[in-house]
Scaffold this motif. Sequence first.
Motif, PDB file in Angstrom:
ATOM      1  N   TRP A  41       0.789  -1.015  -0.088  1.00 44.16           N
ATOM      2  CA  TRP A  41      -0.072   0.136  -0.358  1.00 44.16           C
ATOM      3  C   TRP A  41       1.059   0.938   0.329  1.00 44.16           C
ATOM      4  CZ3 TRP A  41       0.843   3.253   4.596  1.00 44.16           C
ATOM      5  CH2 TRP A  41       1.713   1.993   5.498  1.00 44.16           C
ATOM      6  N   ASN A  42       0.450   2.403  -0.448  1.00 47.74           N
ATOM      7  CA  ASN A  42       1.265   3.449  -0.482  1.00 47.74           C
ATOM      8  C   ASN A  42       0.440   4.861   0.064  1.00 47.74           C
ATOM      9  OD1 ASN A  42      -0.010   3.578  -3.476  1.00 47.74           O
ATOM     10  ND2 ASN A  42      -0.431   5.831  -2.657  1.00 47.74           N
ATOM     11  N   CYS A  43       0.656   6.090   0.748  1.00 48.55           N
ATOM     12  CA  CYS A  43       0.742   7.088   1.546  1.00 48.55           C
ATOM     13  C   CYS A  43      -0.249   7.187   0.180  1.00 48.55           C
ATOM     14  CB  CYS A  43       2.003   7.783   1.409  1.00 48.55           C
ATOM     15  SG  CYS A  43       0.897   9.807   1.746  1.00 48.55           S
ATOM     16  N   GLY A  45      -2.075  10.541   0.840  1.00 50.12           N
ATOM     17  CA  GLY A  45      -1.170  11.625   0.456  1.00 50.12           C
ATOM     18  C   GLY A  45      -2.007  12.841   1.235  1.00 50.12           C
ATOM     19  N   TYR A  49      -0.580  16.302   0.464  1.00 50.77           N
ATOM     20  CA  TYR A  49       0.001  16.114  -0.891  1.00 50.77           C
ATOM     21  C   TYR A  49      -0.939  17.113  -1.981  1.00 50.77           C
ATOM     22  CZ  TYR A  49       1.324  12.986  -4.993  1.00 50.77           C
ATOM     23  OH  TYR A  49       2.000  12.936  -6.152  1.00 50.77           O
ATOM     24  N   GLU A  54      -3.076  17.814  -7.640  1.00 50.77           N
ATOM     25  CA  GLU A  54      -4.444  17.751  -7.046  1.00 50.77           C
ATOM     26  C   GLU A  54      -4.929  16.248  -8.200  1.00 50.77           C
ATOM     27  OE1 GLU A  54      -8.135  18.721  -9.141  1.00 50.77           O
ATOM     28  OE2 GLU A  54      -9.517  18.790  -7.092  1.00 50.77           O
ATOM     29  N   GLY A  55      -4.484  15.827  -9.238  1.00 51.65           N
ATOM     30  CA  GLY A  55      -4.761  15.129 -10.214  1.00 51.65           C
ATOM     31  C   GLY A  55      -4.173  13.613  -9.705  1.00 51.65           C
ATOM     32  N   SER A  56      -2.561  14.018  -9.498  1.00 52.53           N
ATOM     33  CA  SER A  56      -1.528  12.773  -9.170  1.00 52.53           C
ATOM     34  C   SER A  56      -2.118  12.406  -7.951  1.00 52.53           C
ATOM     35  CB  SER A  56      -0.235  12.831  -9.354  1.00 52.53           C
ATOM     36  OG  SER A  56       0.409  13.954  -8.183  1.00 52.53           O
ATOM     37  N   VAL A  59      -4.929  10.205  -8.074  1.00 50.83           N
ATOM     38  CA  VAL A  59      -3.924   8.636  -8.094  1.00 50.83           C
ATOM     39  C   VAL A  59      -3.614   7.911  -7.659  1.00 50.83           C
ATOM     40  CG1 VAL A  59      -2.893   7.905 -10.541  1.00 50.83           C
ATOM     41  CG2 VAL A  59      -4.038   9.306 -11.065  1.00 50.83           C
ATOM     42  N   LEU A  60      -2.497   8.400  -6.240  1.00 56.41           N
ATOM     43  CA  LEU A  60      -2.334   8.015  -5.707  1.00 56.41           C
ATOM     44  C   LEU A  60      -2.845   7.107  -3.788  1.00 56.41           C
ATOM     45  CD1 LEU A  60       0.673   8.341  -4.490  1.00 56.41           C
ATOM     46  CD2 LEU A  60      -0.919   9.664  -3.096  1.00 56.41           C
ATOM     47  N   ARG A  63      -4.930   4.297  -6.216  1.00 55.17           N
ATOM     48  CA  ARG A  63      -4.131   2.860  -5.963  1.00 55.17           C
ATOM     49  C   ARG A  63      -4.630   2.264  -4.989  1.00 55.17           C
ATOM     50  NH1 ARG A  63       0.743   1.307  -4.678  1.00 55.17           N
ATOM     51  NH2 ARG A  63       1.579  -0.803  -5.110  1.00 55.17           N
TER      52      ARG A  63
END
Lengths: 301, 190
Positions: A41-43, A45, A49, A54-56, A59-60, A63
């Motif tokens: 798993w990832n942060c 945001g 972030y 905003e766009g990424s 996505v972040l 995921r």
Amino acid sequence: MPQDYSYFPGCSLQSTGVAYDESVRALFALLDLKLHELPEWNCCGATSYMSIDEGSAFVLSARNLSLAAQAKHRDLVTPCSACYLVLKKTQDYVEHYPAIANKVQQGLQAEGLPPLNGVQVRHPLEILYNDVGLDRIKHASVRPWRGAPIACYYGCQLVRPYCDSDQQQNPTHMEEVLKAAGIPTVDFALKTKCCGGSLTGTIPAVGQRLNYLILKEAIRKGAGAIVTVCPLCQYNLDAYQADIRKSTGEAIDIPVLYFSQVLGWAMGADAKALGLQRSIAGKQTIKQWFAASEREEKAHV
Amino acid sequence: MATKLNFSERTIKFQREADPEWARQVSEHPGCEGLFSCLQCGSCTGTCPLSIYMDYGPRRIIGLAREGFRKEVLNSQTIWLCASCYSCAVHCPQQIHITDVMYNFKREAIRSHLYPKRFAIPVLAQEFYNVVRRNGRTSEFLVVLRMALRTNPLILFTMWRTGLDLLRTGRLKLMSEKLKHVPFLPKEDA
């Protein structure tokens, strides 16, 4: 029959909020609920972030939802309020804005991940209230409470703006769950007032002022401890009491615990398994309430 | 008590200095649709836990923004002091997503380098962003350290006690974690 959930601990639960991770796992194990941590798993945001890109940011966080959509269990449990909010917000924005949905779709495709359909983001408190139920909590609570009444503090991001099962202005699930476990609570008007979030790190004077108001009000209401649902709230209220004592000259020293710690304790878990030794403020009180009665119990056996 | 008047500083704004086109663009951004429906009732400022520290309250920011006073909005400390508690958003009688509007301003302030320099909050956000892009996860220790070094290293001296407490209780993770596969994130806004 054990119930199964996917689990997203989030970054805070690996460092400053490690006791939250320990106590949620211990509590869920006692209730025969299984947590399956999402692999890689990832942060999420958090709040930062999103302030840059905003766009990424979507996505972040998407995921993680996509990893959960791939996993066997689509109920995704996250104890951290910021993670809970960001995951819910991502679902909300993907649903309502085709432009954002496209961006997220492209980002996930580039990673070879499936779309994020069918995932339910859930908080442990809501699971205790809805899936476990107050009756089962009452039966599972074997230890009588020796401590003082408790102030339940919800903070912001669990109840605002996405509040699925509790009342937004006056949430009561935490009080009801603790009461079922035999733990008394006090009326606490500041239960959803902001703790300042990351302001304690960026503008300490402002952040600590907000914390002071919450701590002071809890003490004034006769609470012996504050119980939270958020790793950042816990950290803010717990770690700066020495600084607040210095700046205000008031003798403030009150334990700030996770709801999962006191519930786990009521259900018979070890103080150590619940991470109770990791608190900074109110160490004496914590010793009195938990370590001492644990020793007493052992003497009786 | 006599108030000292400062005649050299103009306190009113002139319409010709505003950029209504910018306001229109803001209102087209996802989450910012409600900008022009604001009643200026002040519920947001009333419920905001940080409004007393702000240069403009949230009500005034929305008021300035919809007239098109871009520089005042993007230069303000207000948008950075917003701690994302969403209290304004849930109390707004017009259901304006004020918190999301603030996020939109934060991003534009960063893009156009209009944020107050050496102000810790935007710097913290940038460092958080950089660490997450590099590692896939954040590290509280690394982000705070980098923020302090970029703004005011002396602040580290006021943090030693908290740091020591965290270290003692096993809550300070000095090593940052990096995912095996760090997700690829297209940079679009920044």
